[in-house]
Design a protein around this motif. Structure first.
Motif, short mmCIF file in Angstrom:
data_model
loop_
_atom_site.label_atom_id
_atom_site.label_comp_id
_atom_site.label_asym_id
_atom_site.label_seq_id
_atom_site.Cartn_x
_atom_site.Cartn_y
_atom_site.Cartn_z
N ASP A 146 25.57 77.23 27.69
CA ASP A 146 24.65 78.24 27.17
C ASP A 146 23.19 77.85 27.43
N ASP A 205 22.84 87.80 16.42
CA ASP A 205 22.98 87.45 17.83
C ASP A 205 24.39 87.85 18.29
N TYR A 230 26.98 86.31 18.83
CA TYR A 230 28.08 85.55 18.25
C TYR A 230 28.25 85.82 16.76
N ALA A 281 19.82 89.68 22.22
CA ALA A 281 19.85 88.45 23.03
C ALA A 281 18.58 88.49 23.87
N ARG A 296 17.49 83.64 26.44
CA ARG A 296 18.86 83.19 26.17
C ARG A 296 19.64 83.07 27.48
N GLU A 311 25.08 84.65 26.99
CA GLU A 311 24.73 85.32 25.74
C GLU A 311 24.21 86.73 26.01
N CYS A 333 25.99 90.39 24.76
CA CYS A 333 25.28 91.21 23.78
C CYS A 333 25.84 92.63 23.67
#
Length: 454
Positions: free
Chosen positions: A74, A106, A108, A221, A225, A229, A233
């Motif tokens: 990441d 975010d 996640y 995101a 990022r 990521e 999104c």
């Protein structure tokens, strides 16, 4: 804690893995970290965690080759050394909750506003299958949007998927925010892909404001990022939208922008070894975009619908560039924003003649369709002769239709940019008045057909 939070906590505890398979870093090849010892347990797309001292580094499985697994981190691979431990975390999932409304998160499911966020009881995959095509309902009724152009000339119906095509700085984000505030929906889910951090703050607190956030979930995101990521999104936002759709709610899904989603996928795909083909985009880009778009739309009987607006950044108004061309072919309409219109100060800068809603003619009555045809006819007549008119080469009386178009054009142009606070009926009445002032006769519709339309 309420029952929902307790159920979410139980589900989170059940996901805890007391034992994890662990491998070791063998080599670092550019942005890819090669790990040995996990090829027998890792799957493509699984999350991985690399332990580099006190600062773990997460990533995703991209390739599996013999006894090696390629991990795309990441963040940068700074501080990674040969022999570092790496564990497989499993397939990524998201557990949306009704308590996420009004929050900024975010991809996640972690809060970005530093306030604790409780997950829901059911974990969902990021890449869910769309509802079976043969069992989905058809498009629903016309939706009030709060904007005159969308209430009349470019109607949006429940379950429709619309593309918003614009260059940078033409007012695309403002139009999306206006739809988030004004369009009829139970819940609004926004995906902000690759935006600057300042723009995310302004969009949430200034553009949307308390009124818009009261029924919204924002998934962001930012541009700093990782491509993983940023690619995740809009998928996360769609997963959240499906959570509310399955409760029977009508969800408005807004993605800004699909172009940045495609660019993030390009970075990941190239790292995975896929070769560029479509003007620098890999062949899998089309499938990624179409799978995302197909998850929106009408749901199955007994569930709700996802009405979606996907924005596309088109450089130089090139509607044939790959991302715009792919998306335009799978949507139920497209709206084009013109830089020329924006530069003369009319917002939203919608180019009506280049835009189309495929919910017509079914979304309007026969008389309303006739009114829309008259309006487009006058706009088209003025557009074809605009250069001659502005140069003073046209004399009144030479063309009766063009005379009507010249009289109607200032009001029609202003109408496209007007708000519509009183609903669809009031917007149509305003459009009829503009046409009548230009000298257009009201469209004649047989009484039997008018009765059937009502």
């Amino acid at each position: 804690m309420d029952e929902g939070e307790i159920a979410g906590l139980r589900a989170r505890i059940s996901q805890i893995q007391p034992i994890r398979a662990v491998g070791r870093v063998r080599s670092v090849d550019g942005t890819v970290i090669w790990v040995r010892g996990l090829a027998h347990v890792a799957c493509i797309g699984d999350r991985m965690r690399l332990y580099r001292g006190a600062d773990p580094l997460d990533g995703e499985v991209l390739r599996i080759r013999e006894d090696l697994v390629a991990m795309l981190p990441d963040e940068g691979a700074d501080g990674v050394s040969q022999g570092d431990r790496v564990a497989v975390l499993g397939a990524p999932t998201l557990a949306p909750s009704d308590g996420w409304i009004g929050r900024v998160i975010d991809p996640y499911g972690l809060p970005l506003d530093e306030i604790p966020l409780s997950p829901g009881a059911r974990r969902r995959p990021f890449r869910a299958s769309p509802p079976p095509a043969a069992q989905r309902r058809g498009l629903g009724t016309r939706l009030p949007t709060g904007l005159a152009s969308f209430d009349t000339l470019l109607p949006v119906v429940r379950g429709q998927r619309v593309g918003l095509f614009a260059g940078s700085g033409v007012g695309k984000s403002r139009l999306l925010a206006a739809l988030a505030r004004g369009m009829s929906a139970d819940v609004v889910v926004l995906a902000l892909v690759g935006e600057r951090g300042r723009e995310v703050h302004d969009f949430v607190h200034t553009v949307l404001g308390e009124e818009g956030m009261a029924r919204s979930v924002v998934v962001a995101a930012t541009s700093d990022r990782s491509p993983l990521e940023r690619r995740r999104c809009p998928l996360a936002a769609m997963t959240i939208a499906e959570h509310f759709r399955d409760q029977g709610l009508h969800v408005l899904y807004l993605a800004d922008s699909i172009t940045r989603f495609a660019e993030a996928h390009r970075e990941v795909a190239v790292a995975a070894g896929e070769m560029p083909a479509l003007r620098g985009f890999p062949p899998s880009t089309a499938n990624q975009i179409m799978r995302l778009a197909e998850r929106a739309g009408p749901g199955l009987p007994g569930t709700g619908d996802i009405t979606a607006v996907f924005s596309v950044l088109v450089a130089g108004s090139d509607m044939d560039e790959p991302v715009a061309d792919i998306l335009r072919g799978v949507l139920d309409g497209h709206v084009v924003l013109s830089r020329e219109i924006a530069e003369r100060g009319r917002f939203p800068a919608i180019d009506v003649l280049r835009s189309v809603s495929r919910s017509l003619p079914e979304a309007a009555t026969e008389e309303e369709n006739a009114v829309l045809l008259q309006a487009r006819h006058l706009l088209g007549a003025y557009s074809r002769s605009e250069t001659m008119i502005r140069a003073g080469l046209y004399r009144e009386g030479e063309d009766p239709v063009l005379d009507q178009a010249i009289r109607a054009w200032p009001d029609l142009d202003a109408f496209v940019g007007e708000a519509s606070p009183h609903g669809v009926t009031a917007a149509f009445n305003r459009l009829r008045l503009i046409l009548r002032r230009s000298g257009m006769k009201p469209p004649s519709v047989p009484k039997a057909k008018a009765a059937r339309a009502r």
